[in-house]
Scaffold this motif. Structure first.
Motif, PDB file in Angstrom:
ATOM      1  N   HIS A  28      84.926  31.053  31.530  1.00  0.00           N
ATOM      2  CA  HIS A  28      84.555  32.443  31.239  1.00  0.00           C
ATOM      3  C   HIS A  28      83.877  32.526  29.884  1.00  0.00           C
TER       4      HIS A  28
ATOM      5  N   ASN B  45      75.547  37.591  35.190  1.00  0.00           N
ATOM      6  CA  ASN B  45      76.852  38.241  35.118  1.00  0.00           C
ATOM      7  C   ASN B  45      77.115  39.144  36.316  1.00  0.00           C
TER       8      ASN B  45
ATOM      9  N   GLN C  13      80.101  29.389  35.617  1.00  0.00           N
ATOM     10  CA  GLN C  13      80.832  29.900  36.782  1.00  0.00           C
ATOM     11  C   GLN C  13      81.222  28.776  37.729  1.00  0.00           C
TER      12      GLN C  13
ATOM     13  N   GLY D  66      82.678  35.195  27.177  1.00  0.00           N
ATOM     14  CA  GLY D  66      82.784  36.592  26.788  1.00  0.00           C
ATOM     15  C   GLY D  66      81.505  37.109  26.157  1.00  0.00           C
TER      16      GLY D  66
ATOM     17  N   GLU E 233      76.646  36.673  39.763  1.00  0.00           N
ATOM     18  CA  GLU E 233      77.483  35.471  39.706  1.00  0.00           C
ATOM     19  C   GLU E 233      77.051  34.391  40.711  1.00  0.00           C
TER      20      GLU E 233
END
Length: 442
Positions: free
Chosen positions: A348, A119, A343, A350, A122
């Motif tokens: 996306h 996260n 990615q 969550g 990335e």
């Protein structure tokens, strides 16, 4: 005159001892030689295929087969001797519970660390799919689909119990072998001493002999390492790997941080130094890193932690069990690899989705270590459960070998620390023996 002769002999022996290269140095030389050979062959494609197929790959496979040859008899005999000789059913049950709790906590932390690094850094963001080379991973697709539906708790338990222990031994499937060894050891302990002693003597003799065989096999390790690393380097397509170097870098950064902070803090909490442990297992780390196979160091790892002060009953139970339930490097890679694919395709995930992913990985990462290419199987299963494109794995397969080296080494570190923690937790660690062993390494 006799004293002079003895002095001369002592000096000669001392010089001989000083000139002998340690295993770690020999393996490092083999590693460097393999890289050089691989680089040269990578620039000579017309020569590469023949040399790799006819010479290098077979030379590397010889080493892997030699190790596989000794793993099963060492695990079986060592566990039975440890349990029947010094253990008991009650203490073994307590050790087993503590071991599984420890493994679950550490591997869950590793998965979370992988997701955190994925996260924050990335690795897949902004990567141009058109620049990436694809590798065919279709042979893992079916296995990955099966893994999503067949890794429940009861299926895992069922997989531990062998329907034919000799078939499990032939396949090198450690979990069923461990299960049978525990039962056999407890049963052997329960029979009369007159019946138990000769069986234990035979098994101990086999165990000691197999460790001698391990020493013989390790003499070939530098050649095997050189061959395997040469194959890896010669097959690199450096131009196609460059876009994925960020993924490789993030993976190694996460591995280093996990080793120093998580395993280091755990070691400190139980009165150990992670850096002292790394010094103890440096030979095994080099072999595992070069071969991408933690199985190649299983016998030596059990012997090293026992020499370091861990009781035989704990060392011979915790280390083999950790090869299935305590894969720290693989757990970190699951988090990073899943987010990389997400990615890559602009999907996306969550917080809620990632919590579900963590729980999924905790289940899917157990019990598949014996499957060839098991990381692809587990990662494919994880991608499928998250609804991510399975073909995304084909893009990172080309650099998987590079990352596999690091995560295999981390698996070895984690499984070397585990028996120390359990021994200290049980109050059975021999600190004096550990200090004496460390002193011999200086």
């Amino acid at each position: 005159m006799t004293m002079a002769m003895e002095t001369t002999v002592d000096r000669t022996a001392g010089k001989k001892q000083k000139t002998e290269l340690g295993l770690a140095i020999q393996i490092a030389i083999g590693l460097i030689a393999g890289i050089i050979i691989g680089v040269v062959l990578n620039r000579l494609p017309e020569l590469r295929a023949a040399v790799v197929t006819d010479y290098l790959q077979p030379a590397g496979d010889v080493f892997i087969r030699l190790i596989k040859m000794i793993v099963v008899p060492i695990v079986f005999t060592s566990m039975v001797v440890g349990i029947a000789g010094v253990g008991d059913g009650k203490s073994l049950g307590r050790i087993g519970l503590k071991t599984l709790i420890y493994f679950e906590i550490i591997t869950t932390i590793a998965i979370v660390i992988g997701l955190v690094f994925g996260n924050l850094l990335e690795p897949g963001a902004g990567t141009d799919l058109s620049q990436l080379g694809k590798v065919d991973v279709s042979r893992f697709q079916q296995a990955g689909t099966r893994a999503t539906g067949h890794h429940g708790l009861m299926q895992l338990i069922l997989g531990i119990i062998p329907d034919n222990v000799f078939a499990s031994m032939a396949k090198g499937d450690l979990l069923p072998i461990i299960f049978f060894s525990v039962l056999f050891g407890l049963a052997l302990q329960a029979i009369s001493e007159d019946a138990r002693k000769p069986v234990l003597a035979v098994l101990k003799g086999i165990s000691d002999a197999m460790f001698r065989v391990t020493g013989m096999v390790m003499r070939y390790a530098p050649i095997g390492v050189a061959a395997l690393i040469a194959v890896t380097v010669s097959n690199f397509g450096f131009s196609s790997l460059l876009p994925l170097m960020k993924l490789v870098g993030v993976t190694y950064l996460a591995i280093c941080v996990f080793t120093v902070l998580v395993l280091g803090a755990t070691a400190k909490l139980f009165g150990f130094s992670i850096f002292a442990l790394l010094r103890v297992i440096k030979d095994e780390l080099l072999i595992a890193f070069s071969t991408c196979s933690s199985a190649t160091v299983l016998p030596q790892l059990m012997k090293k932690v026992e020499d370091y002060g861990v009781p035989k009953a704990i060392a011979t139970f915790v280390v083999p069990t950790g090869y299935t339930f305590n894969l720290d490097g693989a757990s970190i890679y699951l988090g990073i690899g899943t987010l990389f694919v997400a990615q890559l395709y602009g999907v996306h995930l969550g917080l809620q989705e990632q919590i579900v992913l963590t729980l999924t990985m905790v289940v899917t990462s157990k019990g598949a270590a014996g499957v060839p290419g098991f990381m692809f199987v587990i990662l494919l299963a994880t991608l499928a459960s998250a609804g991510l494109p399975l073909e995304g794995l084909a893009f990172i397969a080309g650099v998987d070998r590079l990352m596999d080296m690091g995560r295999t080494a981390l698996n070895v570190v984690g499984n070397a620390l585990a028996p120390l923690v359990i021994a200290k937790w049980e109050g059975q660690y021999d600190a004096e023996k550990g200090r004496a062993y460390l002193a011999t390494l200086k």
